[in-house]
Scaffold this motif. Structure first.
Motif, mmCIF file in Angstrom:
data_model
loop_
_atom_site.group_PDB
_atom_site.id
_atom_site.type_symbol
_atom_site.label_atom_id
_atom_site.label_comp_id
_atom_site.label_asym_id
_atom_site.label_seq_id
_atom_site.Cartn_x
_atom_site.Cartn_y
_atom_site.Cartn_z
ATOM 1 N N LEU A 3 0.720 -1.191 0.158
ATOM 2 C CA LEU A 3 0.095 -0.043 0.045
ATOM 3 C C LEU A 3 0.759 1.144 0.040
ATOM 4 O O LEU A 3 2.025 1.262 0.490
ATOM 5 N N SER A 16 -3.396 1.051 -4.082
ATOM 6 C CA SER A 16 -3.474 -0.466 -3.609
ATOM 7 C C SER A 16 -2.214 -1.119 -3.629
ATOM 8 O O SER A 16 -1.314 -0.651 -4.246
ATOM 9 N N ASP A 17 -2.261 -2.375 -3.363
ATOM 10 C CA ASP A 17 -1.204 -3.354 -3.240
ATOM 11 C C ASP A 17 -0.631 -3.365 -4.936
ATOM 12 O O ASP A 17 0.603 -3.450 -4.997
ATOM 13 N N ASP A 26 -11.075 -0.043 -0.845
ATOM 14 C CA ASP A 26 -10.006 -0.478 0.166
ATOM 15 C C ASP A 26 -9.743 0.233 1.318
ATOM 16 O O ASP A 26 -9.131 1.243 1.279
ATOM 17 N N GLU A 27 -10.630 -0.448 2.329
ATOM 18 C CA GLU A 27 -10.576 0.365 3.673
ATOM 19 C C GLU A 27 -9.218 0.665 4.062
ATOM 20 O O GLU A 27 -9.198 1.587 4.777
ATOM 21 N N ASP A 28 -8.239 -0.445 3.801
ATOM 22 C CA ASP A 28 -6.931 -0.384 4.606
ATOM 23 C C ASP A 28 -6.219 1.251 3.918
ATOM 24 O O ASP A 28 -5.797 1.924 4.607
ATOM 25 N N VAL A 29 -6.283 1.132 2.561
ATOM 26 C CA VAL A 29 -5.686 2.390 1.952
ATOM 27 C C VAL A 29 -6.316 3.592 2.479
ATOM 28 O O VAL A 29 -5.935 4.680 2.684
ATOM 29 N N LEU A 53 -7.974 4.300 5.287
ATOM 30 C CA LEU A 53 -7.485 4.378 6.782
ATOM 31 C C LEU A 53 -6.096 5.313 6.668
ATOM 32 O O LEU A 53 -6.039 6.305 7.432
ATOM 33 N N LEU A 54 -5.353 4.473 5.817
ATOM 34 C CA LEU A 54 -3.808 4.995 5.850
ATOM 35 C C LEU A 54 -3.765 6.538 5.140
ATOM 36 O O LEU A 54 -3.205 7.447 5.589
ATOM 37 N N CYS A 55 -4.548 6.675 4.062
ATOM 38 C CA CYS A 55 -4.734 8.155 3.607
ATOM 39 C C CYS A 55 -5.169 9.032 4.590
ATOM 40 O O CYS A 55 -4.653 10.302 4.671
ATOM 41 N N LEU A 112 -15.143 4.267 9.346
ATOM 42 C CA LEU A 112 -13.892 4.481 8.717
ATOM 43 C C LEU A 112 -13.504 5.706 9.508
ATOM 44 O O LEU A 112 -12.338 5.834 10.131
ATOM 45 N N LYS A 172 -12.350 4.745 13.110
ATOM 46 C CA LYS A 172 -11.148 4.021 13.073
ATOM 47 C C LYS A 172 -9.967 4.950 12.993
ATOM 48 O O LYS A 172 -9.016 4.634 13.675
#
Length: 128
Positions: free
Chosen positions: A2, A35-36, A67-70, A72-74, A102, A105
């Motif tokens: 990511l 994304s990945d 992509d919830e992980d991205v 969150l990081l953004c 989100l 989080k």
């Protein structure tokens, strides 16, 4: 892997916002998330205000799975930038119901007619 990077060019920021169906905010700073596979996934736009940072939008690329992980990081990258320049509070409007988990989080909590986040607690506190 990511990846979240600052958007340095306003034309690029406008283009990325259009890929998300998000309003382009020319006076806002922005981070883009990938994304990945290296595909564009989201954009966070934020403004540095007197004593706080406002997360104006956090939008996923239209037509792609979120992509919830991205995301969150953004969002965290935008807040971390503000924190590194001495800002201790973040604010945002209350997002729609789908995005509310989100934003929680990320660290936002309801406050009045919007949401707030204590950046010192977020970035100096213990792991969540």
């Amino acid at each position: 892997m990511l990846k979240v990077i600052p958007v340095q060019d306003k034309n690029e920021q406008e283009r990325l916002c259009s890929l998300c169906g998000a309003e382009y905010i020319p006076e806002a700073l922005a981070y883009a998330g990938y994304s990945d596979g290296g595909d564009f996934a989201c954009i966070a736009q934020f403004k540095i205000c007197a004593g706080y940072v406002k997360l104006c939008s956090l939008s996923a690329a239209a037509g792609e799975p979120v992509d919830e992980d991205v995301m969150l990081l953004c969002g965290l990258a935008a807040l971390n930038f503000a924190y590194t320049i001495g800002i201790k509070e973040a604010r945002c409007d209350t997002p729609d119901e789908a995005k509310l988990p989100l934003y929680r989080k990320i660290g936002f909590a309801p406050c009045g007619d919007g949401m707030r986040c204590d950046l010192a607690m977020l970035f100096e506190g213990h792991c969540r």
